[in-house]
Design a protein around this motif. Structure first.
Motif, PDB file in Angstrom:
ATOM      1  N   SER A  89      15.474  -0.064 -24.246  1.00 20.28           N
ATOM      2  CA  SER A  89      14.413  -0.742 -23.499  1.00 20.28           C
ATOM      3  C   SER A  89      13.422  -1.393 -24.454  1.00 20.28           C
ATOM      4  CB  SER A  89      13.718   0.200 -22.511  1.00 20.28           C
ATOM      5  OG  SER A  89      13.298   1.370 -23.122  1.00 20.28           O
ATOM      6  N   ASP A 188       6.988   1.207 -16.983  1.00 20.81           N
ATOM      7  CA  ASP A 188       8.031   1.676 -17.896  1.00 20.81           C
ATOM      8  C   ASP A 188       8.415   3.102 -17.498  1.00 20.81           C
ATOM      9  OD1 ASP A 188       9.545   2.667 -19.997  1.00 20.81           O
ATOM     10  OD2 ASP A 188       8.248   1.818 -21.564  1.00 20.81           O
ATOM     11  N   TYR A 191      11.085   7.949 -18.477  1.00 22.00           N
ATOM     12  CA  TYR A 191      11.277   9.374 -18.175  1.00 22.00           C
ATOM     13  C   TYR A 191      11.674   9.615 -16.721  1.00 22.00           C
ATOM     14  CZ  TYR A 191       9.503   9.582 -22.786  1.00 22.00           C
ATOM     15  OH  TYR A 191       9.385   9.368 -24.133  1.00 22.00           O
ATOM     16  N   THR A 214      15.656   3.297 -19.133  1.00 21.42           N
ATOM     17  CA  THR A 214      16.500   3.453 -20.314  1.00 21.42           C
ATOM     18  C   THR A 214      17.439   4.625 -20.096  1.00 21.42           C
ATOM     19  OG1 THR A 214      16.524   3.938 -22.690  1.00 21.42           O
ATOM     20  CG2 THR A 214      14.732   4.904 -21.436  1.00 21.42           C
ATOM     21  N   SER A 216      18.180   6.391 -22.721  1.00 18.40           N
ATOM     22  CA  SER A 216      17.933   7.173 -23.944  1.00 18.40           C
ATOM     23  C   SER A 216      17.518   8.612 -23.650  1.00 18.40           C
ATOM     24  CB  SER A 216      16.841   6.519 -24.784  1.00 18.40           C
ATOM     25  OG  SER A 216      17.274   5.269 -25.261  1.00 18.40           O
ATOM     26  N   LYS A 217      16.516   8.791 -22.793  1.00 18.57           N
ATOM     27  CA  LYS A 217      15.933  10.114 -22.606  1.00 18.57           C
ATOM     28  C   LYS A 217      16.846  10.982 -21.742  1.00 18.57           C
ATOM     29  CE  LYS A 217      12.943   8.206 -25.081  1.00 18.57           C
ATOM     30  NZ  LYS A 217      11.766   7.446 -24.857  1.00 18.57           N
ATOM     31  N   ARG A 224      21.696   3.006 -27.213  1.00 24.38           N
ATOM     32  CA  ARG A 224      20.793   1.865 -27.119  1.00 24.38           C
ATOM     33  C   ARG A 224      21.128   1.027 -25.887  1.00 24.38           C
ATOM     34  NH1 ARG A 224      17.405   3.422 -28.083  1.00 24.38           N
ATOM     35  NH2 ARG A 224      16.184   1.612 -28.671  1.00 24.38           N
TER      36      ARG A 224
END
Ligand SMILES: *Cc1c(COP(=O)(O)O)cnc(C)c1O
Length: 359
Positions: A89, A188, A191, A214, A216-217, A224
């Motif tokens: 992100s 954003d 989470y 994203t 990612s978390k 990515r």
């Protein structure tokens, strides 16, 4: 050479500190909001089988259609919203800012928050306005709305839940912000796996709301891959700043593979939420700490005056890496941030912290 550097490199770039990531080596890694569970052997084998077929000699599908459709589905993107995928992100934040960047225009965000908003805004030559949060890290309604009126920001970034504080902001106030702001408001939701709150379903209610996600978390920080959802007419413009083929062949295949294993990640997110409650209880049971509520996969806590760096170093010596926020900005004085890990990792962290607080 320094003379040439000083002459050519823009002063605001020279003044920046590069994004620093400490080495973890063999430490228990509770510093970066990663998912602590590695893949099972079976899942790894299935993944390797999936990427065996990768046409790595070819450019990827520039629109990453299959992955995009799958991400829309699991992230509940409304049908009427458009979607752009990014190489993390972070890349999408960069694309949003590049789309509106004009020197002197303002990017605004609450403070403290995710450091990349400032970093990317400054690199793009924009002005950055940080609006201080209240002592409990909630939004200061009047100060925020005044700042928006005065600076007329091109983009407002709101991390929801916020990093590094972990809390959600008042949703009603964010709706007021969306109505008052003449520019873009980016919510954003990095989470999102760890909270029930989201603005994703509100995209159609506003002409200036963008929602960032994203993977990612949730468990794929190494991949990515991020998603931006918003009004199609805005995304059509932002997409022009995207470099072609930003989602590689391997990323598209791996992303689709992960979507097929969504149940695994959902179960892990549920487990992290329950571990967060345990860790919260453990921290609240320790003397002399102020522990802040969290809707994310990390917890922020404040240590007694003058102790933060000693505690951080002591934990490191005990084999545990967390994040030291002391010395970043005044409102985070004495603050440390720990990522929720496995039950064993959390227990090791709590035991080490307790021992350090006793002396
Ligand atoms: C971690 C984080 C990101 C970065 O996500 P990537 O997809 O890994 O680039 C974005 N926003 C916030 C608030 C974060 O905490």
């Amino acid at each position: 050479m320094q003379e040439k550097i000083d002459k050519l490199v823009r002063p605001e770039i020279r003044a920046l500190a590069a994004y620093h990531v400490p080495e973890a080596n063999d430490l228990i890694k509770l510093d970066a909001m990663e998912n602590p569970w590695p893949w099972s052997d079976a899942m790894r084998a299935a993944w390797l089988a999936a990427i065996r077929t990768a046409a790595i000699n070819r450019y990827p599908d520039p629109a990453a259609r299959e992955l995009k459709e799958g991400m829309r589905r699991v992230m509940d993107v409304p049908d009427a919203a458009g979607v752009i995928l990014g190489n993390g992100s972070d890349e999408l934040i960069q694309m949003i800012i590049q789309t509106v960047a004009v020197p002197g225009r303002v990017v605004l965000a609450p403070d403290p928050t995710f450091v990349m908003y400032r970093q990317i805004a400054v690199v793009a030559g924009m002005d950055y306005v940080a609006v201080p949060l209240l002592d409990d890290f909630s939004l200061d309604r009047d100060v925020l709305l005044d700042a928006v009126a005065v600076h007329d920001p091109a983009v407002i970034f709101v991390a929801y839940p916020n990093n590094p504080t972990g809390n959600l902001f008042d949703a009603e106030l964010l709706r007021t912000l969306l109505s008052r702001a003449a520019g873009l408001v980016v919510i954003d939701e990095a989470y999102a796996p760890f909270t029930d709150a989201s603005f994703m379903s509100c995209i159609e209610d506003y002409d200036n709301l963008l929602v960032l996600r994203t993977v990612s978390k949730m468990g794929l920080a190494g991949l990515r891959l991020g998603l931006l959802a918003g009004p199609p007419r805005w995304l059509e413009q932002i997409d022009k700043t995207r470099l072609p083929y930003n989602i590689s062949v391997i990323n598209q295949l791996t992303g689709c593979f992960a979507l097929d294993h969504q149940d695994t990640f959902l179960a892990q997110a549920r487990e992290i939420r329950s571990q967060r409650a345990q860790l919260m209880k453990g921290l609240q049971g320790l003397p002399s700490l102020t522990v802040y509520p969290s809707e994310a996969n990390f917890i922020l806590f404040r240590t007694p005056p003058g102790c933060a760096t000693d505690i951080f170093s002591g934990l490191r010596k005990a084999g545990i890496l967390i994040k030291n926020l002391d010395g970043s900005i005044a409102s985070l004085r004495g603050c440390l941030r720990v990522t929720v890990g496995t039950p064993d990792e959390n227990a090791a962290f709590l035991a080490a912290l307790e021992a350090l607080l006793e002396c």
